[in-house]
Design an enzyme around this catalytic site. Structure first.
Site, PDB file in Angstrom:
ATOM      1  N   CYS A  13      -3.620   3.890   2.983  1.00 27.39           N
ATOM      2  CA  CYS A  13      -3.756   2.820   2.003  1.00 27.39           C
ATOM      3  C   CYS A  13      -4.463   1.677   2.732  1.00 27.39           C
ATOM      4  O   CYS A  13      -3.846   0.902   3.441  1.00 27.39           O
ATOM      5  CB  CYS A  13      -2.382   2.365   1.524  1.00 27.39           C
ATOM      6  N   LEU A  14      -5.757   1.622   2.606  1.00 28.13           N
ATOM      7  CA  LEU A  14      -6.532   0.638   3.341  1.00 28.13           C
ATOM      8  C   LEU A  14      -7.506  -0.014   2.376  1.00 28.13           C
ATOM      9  O   LEU A  14      -8.457   0.614   1.924  1.00 28.13           O
ATOM     10  CB  LEU A  14      -7.275   1.335   4.491  1.00 28.13           C
TER      11      LEU A  14
END
Length: 183
Positions: A85-86
């Site tokens: 999750c970036l």
């Protein structure tokens, strides 16, 4: 159409020429693994992860897909799938970025500055907010258990040592055949 494929080739070559070990998954240049080392100033230091990178057809106009293959304990990485999750990669990607940026800036920043308020691993996020020392100890345990340098290259090293054994066997059988022909 040739521009994205040339850019893909150029970015991949740039990554290969840097200090990262890159393993191609198939004949194309769209899927590969990169060996990524944890940043020095973090509890991830000493860990090595095999990161799967998949480049979409529209790369660099569309972001690469990034996922950890071996387990990592982090609020913003799904423990089961390894999905990252970036925000920069998933939402604010720009063609100005390249693959080296992913491994020299984005992933180290993610490991150095986790965001427990936007978790993919709720347990890690809760532990980080509740007890930072225990969280960092758990990170180190995962590094020791799942991210040792010898673990990451085991499949590659076994393959190359098998090839060497095959060559040795081939050479020794040649010598035996040659030896039998002499008398």
């Amino acid at each position: 159409m040739s521009s994205p494929s040339k850019r893909r080739e150029m970015d991949l070559m740039k990554l290969m020429m840097s200090d990262y070990k890159v393993e191609m998954i198939n004949d194309g240049m769209q899927e590969f693994y990169v060996h990524f080392h944890g940043p020095k100033e973090s509890p991830y230091h000493g860990g090595v992860w095999k990161v799967r990178v998949e480049l979409p057809d529209a790369y660099p106009y569309k972001s690469p897909s990034i996922g950890f293959i071996n387990k990592i304990y982090h609020p913003n990485v799904d423990e089961m799938s390894g999905s990252v999750c970036l925000d920069v990669i998933n939402q604010t990607w720009s063609p100005m970025f390249d693959l080296v940026n992913v491994f020299e800036v984005f992933l180290p920043q993610l490991l150095l500055y986790p965001n427990p308020s936007d978790p993919l691993n709720g347990e890690a996020a809760a532990l980080m907010m509740r007890d930072r020392a225990t969280y960092e100890q758990r990170v180190k345990e995962y590094c020791e258990k799942y991210a040792k340098p010898e673990d990451i290259g085991a499949a590659t090293e076994e393959k190359s040592s098998d090839e060497e054994l095959s060559e040795d066997e081939y050479d020794s059988s040649d010598e035996q055949v040659a030896g039998k022909a002499d008398p």
